[in-house]
Design a protein around this motif. Structure first.
Motif, PDB file in Angstrom:
ATOM      1  N   UNK A  17       0.825  -1.208   0.000  1.00 10.53           N
ATOM      2  CA  UNK A  17       0.000   0.000   0.000  1.00 10.53           C
ATOM      3  C   UNK A  17       0.864   1.265   0.000  1.00 10.53           C
ATOM      4  N   UNK A  18       2.066   1.179   0.600  1.00 11.31           N
ATOM      5  CA  UNK A  18       2.973   2.329   0.602  1.00 11.31           C
ATOM      6  C   UNK A  18       3.587   2.549  -0.776  1.00 11.31           C
ATOM      7  N   UNK A  22       2.416   5.853  -3.610  1.00 11.34           N
ATOM      8  CA  UNK A  22       3.236   6.896  -4.236  1.00 11.34           C
ATOM      9  C   UNK A  22       2.718   7.269  -5.623  1.00 11.34           C
ATOM     10  N   UNK A  23       1.895   6.400  -6.202  1.00 13.11           N
ATOM     11  CA  UNK A  23       1.432   6.619  -7.572  1.00 13.11           C
ATOM     12  C   UNK A  23      -0.094   6.723  -7.680  1.00 13.11           C
ATOM     13  N   UNK A  24      -0.809   6.146  -6.726  1.00 16.36           N
ATOM     14  CA  UNK A  24      -2.275   6.091  -6.792  1.00 16.36           C
ATOM     15  C   UNK A  24      -2.854   6.621  -5.487  1.00 16.36           C
ATOM     16  N   UNK A  25      -3.892   7.429  -5.590  1.00 14.62           N
ATOM     17  CA  UNK A  25      -4.580   7.932  -4.402  1.00 14.62           C
ATOM     18  C   UNK A  25      -5.476   6.827  -3.854  1.00 14.62           C
ATOM     19  N   UNK A  26      -5.082   6.226  -2.742  1.00 16.77           N
ATOM     20  CA  UNK A  26      -5.793   5.084  -2.173  1.00 16.77           C
ATOM     21  C   UNK A  26      -6.657   5.514  -0.990  1.00 16.77           C
ATOM     22  N   UNK A  33      -7.519  -1.324   0.568  1.00 14.25           N
ATOM     23  CA  UNK A  33      -7.538   0.032   0.026  1.00 14.25           C
ATOM     24  C   UNK A  33      -8.060  -0.046  -1.403  1.00 14.25           C
ATOM     25  N   UNK A  34      -8.750   1.009  -1.835  1.00 12.72           N
ATOM     26  CA  UNK A  34      -9.192   1.041  -3.227  1.00 12.72           C
ATOM     27  C   UNK A  34      -8.917   2.415  -3.829  1.00 12.72           C
ATOM     28  N   UNK A  35      -8.879   2.458  -5.150  1.00 13.63           N
ATOM     29  CA  UNK A  35      -8.609   3.708  -5.843  1.00 13.63           C
ATOM     30  C   UNK A  35      -8.913   3.578  -7.317  1.00 13.63           C
ATOM     31  N   UNK A  45     -13.887   3.532  -8.739  1.00 18.26           N
ATOM     32  CA  UNK A  45     -12.660   2.774  -8.445  1.00 18.26           C
ATOM     33  C   UNK A  45     -12.807   1.281  -8.710  1.00 18.26           C
ATOM     34  N   UNK A  46     -11.840   0.729  -9.431  1.00 18.58           N
ATOM     35  CA  UNK A  46     -11.807  -0.720  -9.670  1.00 18.58           C
ATOM     36  C   UNK A  46     -10.445  -1.291  -9.292  1.00 18.58           C
ATOM     37  N   UNK A  47      -9.642  -0.459  -8.627  1.00 18.51           N
ATOM     38  CA  UNK A  47      -8.279  -0.852  -8.266  1.00 18.51           C
ATOM     39  C   UNK A  47      -8.258  -1.176  -6.764  1.00 18.51           C
ATOM     40  N   UNK A  48      -7.848  -2.390  -6.410  1.00 22.41           N
ATOM     41  CA  UNK A  48      -7.900  -2.852  -5.026  1.00 22.41           C
ATOM     42  C   UNK A  48      -6.511  -3.279  -4.561  1.00 22.41           C
TER      43      UNK A  48
END
Length: 689
Positions: A17-18, A22-26, A33-35, A45-48
């Motif tokens: 998650x760290x 750095x690249x995705x707002x989670x 976490x999702x974003x 959001x479809x990114x988990x």
């Protein structure tokens, strides 16, 4: 080579998650976490990301893996580059394994050349920004081109002083060796005094996809007719001009996200487009486009839009590169600018919205562009028109996808007002010629997929890519005899695929759990009937699955699942306690995607907030033994049923033979199926209630 100890430390330290944060707002979603997906444009959001499992999954594109895989997908790092990036992020010292003297020498030379190149980039950039000469000459030139300070810093543009040996002297004073200054081409050797190759030029660093400096391009600012306007680094261990694209480092993320790459000719074309707001652009740096350069783009997208200036004289030679792009199976569009304009000048004077609109409205499919361009040359000359049509068909013949070829033939016939049949005939001749020239290599590539009418082809499921690839479906000469329809074959293979995938899923999620299982024994009761005897016993889930498949002498048919299965069983046997984190750490990259897909399947519940909508999923962990037994029994049923079908087929194909023994075998196996049916019915009724 990075030591395994360093790799283990990186995996143990890095928090997925760290790294991704750095690249995705989670945003937190339960324990996950999702974003928004960094690989596609989306509003929901479809990114988990699962910190517990140490993996991520992008449900919009299907991509997934651990933190290293994310860096490889998102930033186009190689595996070692991703490890080094994480080591730097977490301040982990990188240990190198022992190498032979020869390996050490090669590694040391390349690394030293990289270090010298990196030093030179920083030196030129500093001279541009922080010296009187650099400000007066180099900086003012870039400002005249309309480049902002942010753009100059983004591309780390620089200036090489007019002094003969300014860089060389500074590098030697900093402890860099002359041999590496020379091998990178920064310094030209001379007996009395070595001198700088790029003196008096503004500098454009040329970087690899991961950002390492490979070489430089330098533009002279004086009117010296004896000196080349642009000068590139010479070929070296690092720099091969046919294998690099200027701007690929800055453009890679935008290319992947936009699913398109704009291809231009020069450095300033790339920079001006970036400054205008269009970042998915690279340049061939004045060289003829090569297959290696095209493959760099192919790693990021299948779509290329080639941008040409309004100079018609140069277009005819430039479009030859289109055939190379087509050969790589990529989609090509072409866009030209008004007379007197090139990508640099047009982007400089055109607002972002108007520039985007112009590109969308004026980008033509390659066949439309080529036809309109060459028709102007042919005019009413029938001989020239015939040559033009052959030229068009030659381009079409380069396309590996048969469906695309057919569509382009139809389009070409319409544009050129010629019979489609003539084009098809000409195309067939060209393809046959290409095949003949390919010779043995082509035959070897096709041999594993040859299908004869007296054989049943092995359908392995859709693999993506060319529909002509037999892996993507039954080939044209699929034997369509009665009793062997195409749909039945696809359905059976799909069933086995899903059963084998279930086996991997169970091993990943529950392999180390201890459960009570019913051992089933089949025996003859003395009256010629087969009966089942059950006995309850405790097993680890992975042991139960392994022993069951060993007992039936069953090997997973899907090669990917088979390799994952073998590795998982070995990991369970070698480790007293199963650690998903440790397993993923040692997982080979080629298996990571499938394992991630399986592990993250249940995370869709969190992603879509099903429970918040009063939709609840039943957990498999509530009845693991039943779930395992159901899966294994279903596999047995499927495989025995397959044996029965083969026996029946043998009986039908040999009606004159004495088939009594085969008939008896069919009856025995059918009784076994009935036994499976009863047993499976009991298991499923308990599991699904």
């Amino acid at each position: 080579m990075i030591s395994q100890n360093t790799i283990d430390t990186v995996f143990e330290t890095a928090r997925v998650e760290e790294v991704i944060g750095d690249f995705v707002n989670l945003k937190r979603a339960g324990s996950n976490f999702k974003g928004l997906s960094p690989f596609s444009d989306e509003r929901s959001p479809s990114f988990m990301v699962s910190p517990v499992k140490g993996i991520w999954k992008d449900f919009s594109t299907g991509k997934g893996g651990n933190s290293v895989k994310f860096l490889m997908e998102h930033s186009q790092f190689t595996y070692p580059e991703a490890i080094r990036y994480l080591a730097r992020k977490y301040n982990i010292e990188i240990e190198e394994t022992e190498q032979t003297d020869a390996e050490k020498a090669i590694t040391d030379v390349r690394e030293s050349m990289y270090l010298v190149s990196e030093f030179a980039k920083k030196y030129f950039h500093n001279v541009l920004l922080n010296t009187d000469e650099g400000q007066a000459i180099g900086y003012s030139y870039f400002k005249e081109r309309g480049f902002t300070n942010e753009t100059i810093k983004k591309f780390e543009l620089g200036y090489s002083p007019e002094t003969w040996d300014a860089l060389t002297k500074e590098a030697l004073g900093q402890g860099y060796k002359l041999e590496f200054l020379q091998s990178t081409g920064l310094t030209i050797p001379k007996e009395d005094r070595p001198f700088d190759r790029f003196k008096g030029r503004v500098m454009f660093p040329i970087q690899s996809m991961s950002g390492r400096v490979l070489g430089f391009g330098g533009r002279i600012l004086t009117n010296d007719k004896k000196a080349a306007k642009y000068l590139n680094s010479p070929e070296s261990e690092l720099y091969h001009k046919s294998k690099v694209l200027y701007g690929i480092f800055q453009a890679k993320q935008s290319i992947a996200k936009q699913d398109n790459c704009f291809l231009v000719e020069g450095y300033t074309d790339v920079i001006q487009f970036n400054q205008a707001g269009i970042e998915n652009v690279v340049a061939s740096s004045g060289t003829a486009l090569t297959p290696d350069q095209i493959r760099l783009v192919n790693r990021l997208t299948k779509n290329i839009t080639v941008l040409f200036d309004g100079d018609a004289a140069g277009l005819r030679a430039s479009i030859r590169g289109i055939d190379l792009i087509l050969e790589e199976g990529m989609n090509v569009r072409v866009c030209t600018f008004p007379d007197g304009d090139d990508p640099d000048s047009f982007a400089r004077k055109t607002p972002y919205e108007d520039l985007v609109k112009y590109l969308e409205e004026n980008a033509k499919d390659f066949i439309q562009f080529k036809a309109s361009l060459l028709m102007d040359e042919a005019k009413n000359d029938p001989i020239k028109k015939a040559d033009l049509i052959r030229d068009m068909v030659t381009s079409i013949s380069k396309i590996p996808d048969r469906i695309q070829r057919e569509i382009y033939v139809q389009e070409c016939a319409r544009i050129m007002d010629i019979s489609e049949q003539v084009l098809v005939s000409t195309l067939a001749q060209l393809i046959q010629k290409d095949i003949a020239e390919a010779g043995k290599k082509q035959k070897q590539e096709q041999k594993p997929f040859e299908v004869h009418r007296n054989q049943k082809p092995k359908y392995t499921g859709y693999s993506g890519g060319d529909p002509e690839d037999p892996r993507n479906g039954p080939p044209e000469d699929y034997p369509g005899e009665p009793g062997y329809p195409e749909q039945q074959q696809v359905e059976k293979i799909d069933i086995l695929y899903h059963l084998e995938r279930k086996v991997i899923e169970i091993l990943l999620l529950y392999g180390d759990k201890t459960e009570v299982f019913e051992d089933v024994f089949l025996r003859n009761n003395g009256e010629g009937e087969i009966e089942t005897v059950t006995e309850k016993k405790e097993y680890k889930v992975f042991q139960r699955i392994y022993l069951s498949l060993q007992e039936d002498e069953v090997e997973l048919s899907n090669t990917l699942f088979r390799d994952i299965f073998t590795g998982l069983i070995a990991f369970y046997h070698q480790n007293e306690k199963f650690s998903l984190e440790q397993y993923l750490m040692r997982l080979q990259p080629e298996f990571a995607q499938e394992v991630t897909d399986i592990l993250m399947e249940d995370e869709k519940v969190t992603l879509h907030d099903w429970e918040g909508q009063n939709i609840f999923s039943k957990g498999k962990s509530e009845s693991i033994s039943q779930y395992v037994t159901e899966t294994i029994m279903s596999m047995r049923w499927f495989l025995v049923d397959k044996i029965i079908e083969e026996l029946k087929s043998s009986i039908v194909s040999n009606p004159k033979e004495d088939n009594m023994e085969l008939l008896m075998m069919v009856m025995d196996y059918s009784k076994l199926i009935n036994s499976f049916s009863r047993k499976l019915g009991r298991v499923m009724s308990r599991y699904h209630t």
